[in-house]
Design an enzyme around this catalytic site. Structure first.
Site, short mmCIF file in Angstrom:
data_model
loop_
_atom_site.label_atom_id
_atom_site.label_comp_id
_atom_site.label_asym_id
_atom_site.label_seq_id
_atom_site.Cartn_x
_atom_site.Cartn_y
_atom_site.Cartn_z
N ASP A 241 0.84 -1.20 0.00
CA ASP A 241 0.00 0.00 0.00
C ASP A 241 0.88 1.25 0.00
O ASP A 241 1.31 1.73 1.05
CB ASP A 241 -0.92 -0.01 1.23
CG ASP A 241 -1.85 1.20 1.25
OD1 ASP A 241 -1.93 1.91 0.23
OD2 ASP A 241 -2.50 1.42 2.30
N LYS B 287 1.56 7.97 0.18
CA LYS B 287 1.96 8.07 1.59
C LYS B 287 3.33 8.74 1.69
O LYS B 287 4.09 8.77 0.72
CB LYS B 287 2.08 6.67 2.20
CG LYS B 287 0.76 5.94 2.42
CD LYS B 287 1.01 4.60 3.08
CE LYS B 287 -0.27 3.82 3.30
NZ LYS B 287 -1.19 4.46 4.26
N ARG C 246 -11.07 -0.65 2.16
CA ARG C 246 -12.52 -0.75 2.16
C ARG C 246 -13.05 -0.94 0.74
O ARG C 246 -14.12 -1.53 0.54
CB ARG C 246 -13.14 0.49 2.83
CG ARG C 246 -12.89 1.78 2.12
CD ARG C 246 -13.10 3.01 3.01
NE ARG C 246 -11.98 3.23 3.91
CZ ARG C 246 -11.93 4.19 4.83
NH1 ARG C 246 -12.94 5.02 4.98
NH2 ARG C 246 -10.88 4.31 5.61
N1 BES Z 1 -3.22 0.37 5.17
C1 BES Z 1 -3.63 1.62 5.65
C2 BES Z 1 -3.96 1.60 7.14
C3 BES Z 1 -2.79 1.39 8.07
C4 BES Z 1 -2.14 2.46 8.64
C5 BES Z 1 -2.42 0.11 8.43
C6 BES Z 1 -1.11 2.25 9.52
C7 BES Z 1 -1.38 -0.09 9.32
C8 BES Z 1 -0.73 0.98 9.86
C9 BES Z 1 -4.90 2.08 4.94
O1 BES Z 1 -5.05 1.67 3.63
C10 BES Z 1 -4.88 3.57 4.91
O2 BES Z 1 -3.99 4.13 4.36
N2 BES Z 1 -5.89 4.17 5.53
C11 BES Z 1 -6.00 5.58 5.61
C12 BES Z 1 -7.44 5.96 5.40
C13 BES Z 1 -7.68 7.42 5.16
C14 BES Z 1 -7.03 7.86 3.88
C15 BES Z 1 -9.17 7.64 5.11
C16 BES Z 1 -5.51 6.04 6.97
O3 BES Z 1 -5.71 5.31 7.96
O4 BES Z 1 -4.90 7.09 7.06
ZN ZN Z 2 -4.08 2.91 2.22
ZN ZN Z 3 -4.07 -0.16 3.20
#
Ligand code: BES
Ligand code: ZN
Ligand code: ZN
Length: 507
Positions: free
Chosen positions: A273, A280, A354
């Protein structure tokens, strides 16, 4: 690690080392514990001498090592902390500490003195399970990319000693079941630890196919062409920026005899990801190879369910894709049409978990009509902020299912905390141009709005969502606070928990 049950006293065996547990000693407790007198004699009274000079305090994580006068054998006195606080988690940690203390120290076989871990409050069966968990999981190493290994405990023996008067069959059954279960947990860690250069969606499909043959589990893999025919625009959208196309992997375990119930277990399988176009930051991005931990846990649950022959039928679904930016990547503003027919407005390509789950949930609900759906996903950073590195968020539309998972969690030590989903959160994920949107205008309640989003795709089925973003893997400074039986990297969180639920759920 192999496990054996032995009716004798630990001192009568021929293991390289013996581990005994000892509770924390009270301030004025001077008398050497009588329960250890056999060990004391076998070790030339070295234990009572150490007790006398207050070297043994019984604090958690304290390991004191003694050597037999003839040089043949060692004894580890492992602290358990306050007697009244000793629980299964204490025993798992103590067992892991013993194995870790011997790592690279020339011991291949280890014996546990069962009676020093079981008690009035902790029945022998439960203590055995905890010892097996701690030893096998605490000794785990990810060796795929290592050319050298230090050597570690490979055989563990549980000595019944004083407990030998009891009926042996239930003790043996507890040990053998747990041994099978942890073998799958270690296998799951090995799969989840493989980085994204190798662990592509198709590679995960190959792992599923390989174990399916061996365990008589039916495995169906939907590739990108098939997914297009099935109108799975969610998973296709997320995977469109990568040259490794997405896969929806379905595993079917038929269930024990006369089983009536079907439980679907669904997992997020993002092999990497990067965030996609909503990229990110560089710091910590490498940990996103663990973003497939939910799907790997599903793989483990179905493998364990099949090897332990749990009563319900179990359908596993792994939603696998790689989230990368690129000329063909999905973008903020895109609207995706999912298998269920519902549309998703993409506002942030980093909220991809999601989106892949929308197709997986929609597919399994429509195709299998399960009685219950449990999903596992490293879904939100917000859940880690709320609950920390060691507790998973539990969100559910069904109190009975939620309680049953909490009960299983108390047995396995994989901690859960239930969080609410309300109409406010449902409102927050509504889209102006489509049905739902994958992110909101604010960060608040991020774990809850993610759950509210998923709820749209289960069509009223009893459902529980486990956000395992915290405990799914261990990296960085917070890994200091992890239990001793969690290694660095993937933990396979959820495998023991959901399997225990499946073992105990009524048909
Ligand atoms: N894979 C990440 C969530 C995550 C964050 C897992 C840290 C493990 C450690 C997920 O896909 C993500 O990036 N979520 C975002 C959602 C937001 C953009 C609404 C997040 O949590 O910032
Ligand atoms: Zn993500
Ligand atoms: Zn993710």
């Amino acid at each position: 690690m192999r496990f054996t049950l032995d009716r004798r006293e630990a001192t009568q065996g021929t293991v390289d080392a013996i581990a005994v547990g000892i509770p924390e000693r009270a301030e004025k407790e001077d008398a050497f514990p009588r329960a250890l007198s056999k060990e004391d004699l076998a070790f030339g009274k070295a234990l009572s001498a150490a007790w006398e000079r207050r070297e043994i305090r019984g604090k958690r994580k304290e390991v004191t090592i003694f050597h037999r006068p003839d040089g043949k054998g060692r004894l580890l006195v492992v602290g358990l902390g306050a007697r009244t606080q000793v629980d299964l988690e204490t025993i798992r940690n103590a067992s892991a500490e013993a194995v870790r203390a011997l790592k690279g120290r020339g011991a291949r076989t280890l014996g546990f003195k069962l009676a020093s871990f079981s008690s009035d409050r902790i029945p022998a069966e439960a203590a055995i399970r905890a010892l097996v968990d701690g030893a096998a999981l605490g000794g785990y190493e990810f060796l795929r990319y290592k050319t050298t290994s230090e050597g570690k405990v490979e055989d563990a023996t549980i000595f019944l000693g004083e407990e030998a008067a009891r009926e042996e069959a239930p003790l043996r059954k507890a040990m053998e079941q747990e041994e099978m279960l942890v073998e799958t947990v270690l296998w799951t860690r090995d799969v989840a630890n493989v980085p994204a250069d190798t662990a592509t969606p198709e590679w995960l499909a190959e792992q599923a196919r390989a174990f399916g043959k061996e365990y008589n589990v039916k495995v169906t893999v939907f590739d990108e062409k098939k997914l297009a025919e099935m109108n799975c625009g969610g998973i296709l959208g997320v995977g469109s920026g990568s040259s490794h196309p997405p896969r929806l992997i379905v595993l079917e375990y038929g269930g024990g005899a006369r089983s009536g119930k079907t439980v679907a277990v669904v997992g997020k399988g993002i092999t990497f990801d990067s965030g996609g176009i909503s990229i990110k930051q560089a710091q910590g991005m490498s940990a996103m190879k663990y973003d497939k931990s939910g799907a790997c846990a599903v793989l483990g649950v179905v493998r364990a369910a099949a090897s332990l022959k749990v009563p319900p039928r179990v359908i596993g679904v792994m939603a696998c894709a790689e989230n990368l930016p690129g000329p063909t990547a999905y973008r903020p503003g895109d609207v995706l049409r999912t298998h269920s027919g519902k549309t998703i407005e993409v506002l942030n390509t980093d909220a991809e978990g999601r989106v892949v789950l929308s197709d997986a949930l929609g597919y399994v609900v429509e195709h299998y009509h399960p009685d219950q759906v449990i999903d596992m996903a490293t879904l939100t950073g917000a859940c880690v902020v709320a609950l920390g590195p060691d507790i998973a968020g539990l969100m559910s539309n069904d109190d009975g299912l939620a309680q049953a998972l909490l009960d299983a969690s108390h047995q396995t030590g994989e901690q859960l905390w239930r969080l609410p989903v309300t109409d406010t959160h449902r409102e927050m994920v509504k889209s102006e141009i489509g049905d739902v949107r994958n992110s909101t205008e604010m960060r608040e309640a991020g774990a809850l709005t993610a759950a509210a989003f998923l709820e749209n795709f289960v069509g009223g089925t009893a459902w529980a969502h486990l956000d395992i973003a915290g405990p799914g893997y261990n990296e960085g400074p917070i890994s200091r606070y992890a239990p001793s039986y969690f290694n660095k990297g993937a933990t396979a969180f959820g495998v023991r928990l959901v399997t225990r639920y499946l073992m105990t759920t009524p048909r």
